[in-house]
Scaffold this active site. Structure first.
Site, short mmCIF file in Angstrom:
data_model
loop_
_atom_site.label_atom_id
_atom_site.label_comp_id
_atom_site.label_asym_id
_atom_site.label_seq_id
_atom_site.Cartn_x
_atom_site.Cartn_y
_atom_site.Cartn_z
N ASP A 41 -4.48 7.30 73.78
CA ASP A 41 -3.60 5.93 73.62
C ASP A 41 -2.57 6.18 72.49
O ASP A 41 -2.60 5.47 71.48
CB ASP A 41 -4.48 4.82 72.69
CG ASP A 41 -6.01 4.68 73.66
OD1 ASP A 41 -6.17 4.98 74.67
OD2 ASP A 41 -7.01 4.51 72.82
N GLU A 211 -5.03 -2.86 80.66
CA GLU A 211 -4.94 -3.00 79.09
C GLU A 211 -3.83 -1.91 78.69
O GLU A 211 -2.99 -1.76 79.56
CB GLU A 211 -6.52 -2.09 78.48
CG GLU A 211 -6.50 -0.82 79.46
CD GLU A 211 -7.89 -0.02 79.03
OE1 GLU A 211 -8.88 -0.85 78.74
OE2 GLU A 211 -8.27 1.07 79.24
O1 FUB Z 1 -9.37 4.62 73.40
C1 FUB Z 1 -10.27 3.35 73.37
C2 FUB Z 1 -9.72 2.88 74.70
O2 FUB Z 1 -9.77 3.44 75.93
C3 FUB Z 1 -8.47 1.82 74.60
O3 FUB Z 1 -8.44 1.04 73.94
C4 FUB Z 1 -8.02 1.72 75.96
O4 FUB Z 1 -6.84 1.30 76.14
C5 FUB Z 1 -8.63 3.18 76.64
O5 FUB Z 1 -7.45 4.10 76.49
#
Ligand code: FUB
Length: 328
Positions: A41, A211
């Site tokens: 991320d 997301e």
């Molecule tokens: O790294 C944790 C979670 O995995 C993130 O919040 C999501 O976007 C995914 O990448």
């Protein structure tokens, strides 16, 4: 500003001098991943003469209790800044520190983060804000409580991105569980200003959104990008839309980043940086090496981003060589 950034630049110089056997010759390419370790991320930003990356420490929940950051003068030599934020400095954050988003404002650095991966409104956690006088921290809790601690429009309060509009207004764009909201931040980041319709959280979810939202301006247009697919699997990917306003409407144009079975899989959750002097755009993202199956085995990589004559983003080729050295 220069004084504040000195900590990042000075740290870089010190580490380069200390590194045993480190050559003074600048590598021509960054290579991918950009630095060792499982980091996901990535929020990439430019502060002064430094490229900076703020990623999630990709490990089991219970171990996700801090953030490290990385800085570089040229995209090829990276210096690690350890534990810039630690849950010991945020009393309500216990684990699952995720997806930092950082802005510099009024000589301070505000780090927005997700914590605790809340599954319902009754759970404690959500999106918080930390503050420091230096981009390498140490960051302390700014509010003493989360900024967003409930589900609004079905969006899990994670995966925050802070967008500054042309008029200086800052927006929080965030959301997991296939819903994305935008909200107008108060000038001091202590809360939100409702939109004209009285609502604070406006849903801007485009088709296939999962997301990892981010937004940037290019030639006056608002580019909205997000991740789709499942982050634990191979088909995680990035798509985008373009609109005339930060609130959309956003119509999905298509995918621009995805796995390459010859290089890596699970390529997604990215951010964008623009070196305005060299007019070079970069996408910084995470991916899973072909040798790995574990969900958290994610590494931070970079590629150059190109637009066509109409301003559409060209599909990105994922590489092992990364990008050419480029100072600011
Ligand atoms: O790294 C944790 C979670 O995995 C993130 O919040 C999501 O976007 C995914 O990448």
């Amino acid at each position: 500003m220069l004084l504040i950034l000195a900590a990042i630049n000075v740290a870089g110089t010190a580490q380069q001098k200390q590194g045993p056997g480190k050559s003074a010759v600048q590598p021509a390419y960054s290579g991918n991943p950009l630095f060792p370790g499982w980091y996901a991320d990535p929020e990439a930003v430019i502060f002064g003469k430094s490229y900076c990356i703020y990623p999630t420490y990709s490990a089991a929940y219970a171990k996700q209790v801090f953030f490290d950051a990385f800085s570089s003068p040229n995209l090829t030599r990276w210096t690690k800044h350890e534990r810039i934020l630690d849950t010991s400095a945020v009393k309500w954050a216990k684990y699952a520190l995720w997806a930092p988003a950082i802005v510099e404002k009024d000589k301070r650095y505000f780090l927005f983060f997700g914590a605790n991966d809340i599954q319902s409104d009754s759970a404690k956690g959500g999106i918080g804000v930390a503050v420091a006088n230096n981009p390498a921290g140490p960051f302390k809790d700014y509010l003493g409580h989360p900024l967003v601690d409930k589900f609004h429009n079905g969006a899990q309060p994670i995966d925050q991105y802070v967008f500054k509009d042309k008029d200086g207004q800052y927006y929080l764009i965030y959301g997991g569980w296939k819903h994305c909201n935008i909200a107008k931040l108060k000038n001091d980041f202590t809360g939100f200003i409702p939109f004209e319709d009285g609502n604070t959280f406006r849903e801007i979810t485009p088709d296939k959104y999962v997301e990892g939202p981010c937004m940037f301006l290019n030639n006056g247009k608002y580019y909205f990008m997000w991740s789709e697919g499942g982050w634990t699997g191979p088909d995680y990917s990035v798509a985008y839309a373009i609109a005339d306003s930060p609130t959309g409407p956003f119509k999905r144009i298509g995918k621009i980043l995805q796995q390459d079975p010859a290089i890596a899989n699970g390529a997604g959750h990215h951010s964008i940086i623009h070196n305005t002097k060299a007019n070079k755009w970069y996408i910084v993202y995470h991916r899973r090496p072909l040798t790995e199956k574990a969900a958290n085995s994610r590494e931070t990589c970079i590629e150059e981003l190109f637009f066509d004559k109409e301003g559409l983003i060209k599909p990105v080729t994922i590489t092992t060589k990364g990008v050419q050295a480029q100072t600011l």
